[in-house]
Design an enzyme around this catalytic site. Sequence first.
Site, short mmCIF file in Angstrom:
data_model
loop_
_atom_site.label_atom_id
_atom_site.label_comp_id
_atom_site.label_asym_id
_atom_site.label_seq_id
_atom_site.Cartn_x
_atom_site.Cartn_y
_atom_site.Cartn_z
N ASP A 63 81.25 207.80 112.55
CA ASP A 63 82.56 207.88 113.18
C ASP A 63 82.44 208.63 114.50
OD1 ASP A 63 82.13 210.44 112.21
OD2 ASP A 63 83.37 210.08 110.44
N ASP A 65 84.18 211.62 116.71
CA ASP A 65 85.15 212.71 116.79
C ASP A 65 85.33 213.07 118.26
OD1 ASP A 65 85.24 212.80 114.04
OD2 ASP A 65 83.65 214.29 113.91
N ASP A 147 77.23 223.85 114.18
CA ASP A 147 76.15 224.34 113.32
C ASP A 147 74.76 224.25 113.96
OD1 ASP A 147 76.37 221.58 113.09
OD2 ASP A 147 76.53 221.55 110.90
P1 ATP Z 1 77.68 212.71 109.79
O1 ATP Z 1 77.08 211.62 110.57
O2 ATP Z 1 77.01 212.93 108.50
O3 ATP Z 1 79.18 212.65 109.67
P2 ATP Z 1 78.24 214.86 111.59
O4 ATP Z 1 77.34 215.65 112.48
O5 ATP Z 1 79.26 213.99 112.25
O6 ATP Z 1 77.33 214.04 110.62
P3 ATP Z 1 80.43 216.10 110.23
O7 ATP Z 1 80.43 216.80 108.91
O8 ATP Z 1 81.19 214.83 110.36
O9 ATP Z 1 78.91 215.90 110.62
O10 ATP Z 1 80.95 217.15 111.30
C1 ATP Z 1 81.20 216.81 112.65
C2 ATP Z 1 80.71 217.92 113.56
O11 ATP Z 1 81.41 219.14 113.29
C3 ATP Z 1 79.23 218.27 113.40
O12 ATP Z 1 78.42 217.42 114.19
C4 ATP Z 1 79.20 219.70 113.88
O13 ATP Z 1 79.18 219.77 115.28
C5 ATP Z 1 80.53 220.25 113.39
N1 ATP Z 1 80.44 220.87 112.06
C6 ATP Z 1 80.64 220.28 110.86
N2 ATP Z 1 80.48 221.13 109.86
C7 ATP Z 1 80.19 222.32 110.42
C8 ATP Z 1 79.92 223.62 109.90
N3 ATP Z 1 79.92 223.84 108.61
N4 ATP Z 1 79.67 224.60 110.79
C9 ATP Z 1 79.69 224.38 112.12
N5 ATP Z 1 79.93 223.19 112.66
C10 ATP Z 1 80.17 222.16 111.84
MG MG Z 2 80.77 212.85 111.18
#
Ligand code: ATP
Ligand code: MG
Length: 411
Positions: A63, A65, A147
């Site tokens: 997705d 964001d 993170d």
């Molecule tokens: P995926 O492809 O698995 O969705 P993602 O990186 O998009 O991976 P998400 O859980 O959707 O992970 O979170 C979106 C963003 O928000 C992450 O890329 C990160 O920048 C931030 N984020 C998410 N969880 C945390 C956390 N626990 N602490 C700090 N930043 C976070």
């Molecule tokens: Mg994500």
Amino acid sequence: MPSRTNASPMKPIILARPDHCVSRRDISSAAIKVLYRLKDEGYTSYIAGGGVRDLLLGRHPKDFDIATNATPEQIRKIFRNCRLIGRRFRLAHILFRGEIIETATFRAPAPENEGEHNEKIFRTGEDGQVMRDNVFGTPQQDALRRDFTINALFYNIADFSIIDYAGGLEDLKKKIIRVIGNPDKRFTEDPVRMIRAARFAGTLGFEIEKNAYDSICRNKEKLALASSSRMYEEVQKLFFCGHAKDVFYWLEKTELLHPMFRDFSHWIDEDRARHDWVIQTLEQMDRWRKANLRVHPALLFALLFGEYHEFRTQQLIDAGASPFEAARNAVQQHLQGMCTNVRVPKQVIYQVSDIMTNQLRFERAQGQRPKRFMQHKAFLDAFLYFQLSSKAHTRNTELLAYWTELRKEQD
Ligand code: ATP
Ligand code: MG
């Protein structure tokens, strides 16, 4: 890595359009619409986080964001198809047919002293993110509160550039998962970040950077402080990501498996041969995922813990329980016990227990019973378990052939 991670003002690295591979064609049209609307209204609008990481790696993002300097209220005024969500930090969901674009205002970092606290004492029932309500920040602050460095990149729709405040571009090249800031502090703030590190390392085929890795080893027991319902969500991401086997490798290597699944991981450690079943299960999960088949949580837990549940079932039978009772109690005792760390919903526990007790029905192949069983809604899950476990243990060869044939006849 130089001090890219402290909060002092610093210039980001900016990659202009000719110097990177991210094209608007690879971004969903809904996300593009949101980005341009915000920009045309005079706001900064970036794709943030995992979407940019995956685009740079040539992967298909799950997705997109969006991060912006428009406040939630300002976003709502611009988009009719918008809903504000979140109690502690308001953000906007912009709804399109078949897609929701999450749009958040740049956030400031968590207040300094909050890092000392743990979720279970101070954050019960919350999503675990440590932050004050609606403290908006600068793009830099927003990047540095994320993170890992590779998750802190922005794609700027104004000039199609990539903006990097945390050293993520370099770490993408080096294929490493590096924590932004001090790993001990960031993992204490939010222990779930530790299993996120394992998930990203497994999914992307990256290494966990040494300081982060050592910090996980030091802090792994803090995972038990994370909210159990959030852990349930994260556990599903670990095993449904399509790289469950690689993620499991990292969970074992970092020993995060212990605080996640205490009884199960001790049982595996007693005899490494028990590992084989788990690996076969995870390979199957990954094959199903690649074939775009949806596996639901009950089937995941039935398969993952299958051999362990069978082991506990046998112990209960040896102690005098009936096979049905033993299978049901083995599952329920284990999964209910696990709930303090990973809160598996009751409904899912019942479904796992059905899958296991239904195994007994495969042995009762007389009269109308098989046909009746096959029409039952619980049949398919039970059969998938039966099939996988029979193959993994090279047992029930004739029974499996019988049921496979019967299924073909029914189709
Ligand atoms: P995926 O492809 O698995 O969705 P993602 O990186 O998009 O991976 P998400 O859980 O959707 O992970 O979170 C979106 C963003 O928000 C992450 O890329 C990160 O920048 C931030 N984020 C998410 N969880 C945390 C956390 N626990 N602490 C700090 N930043 C976070
Ligand atoms: Mg994500």
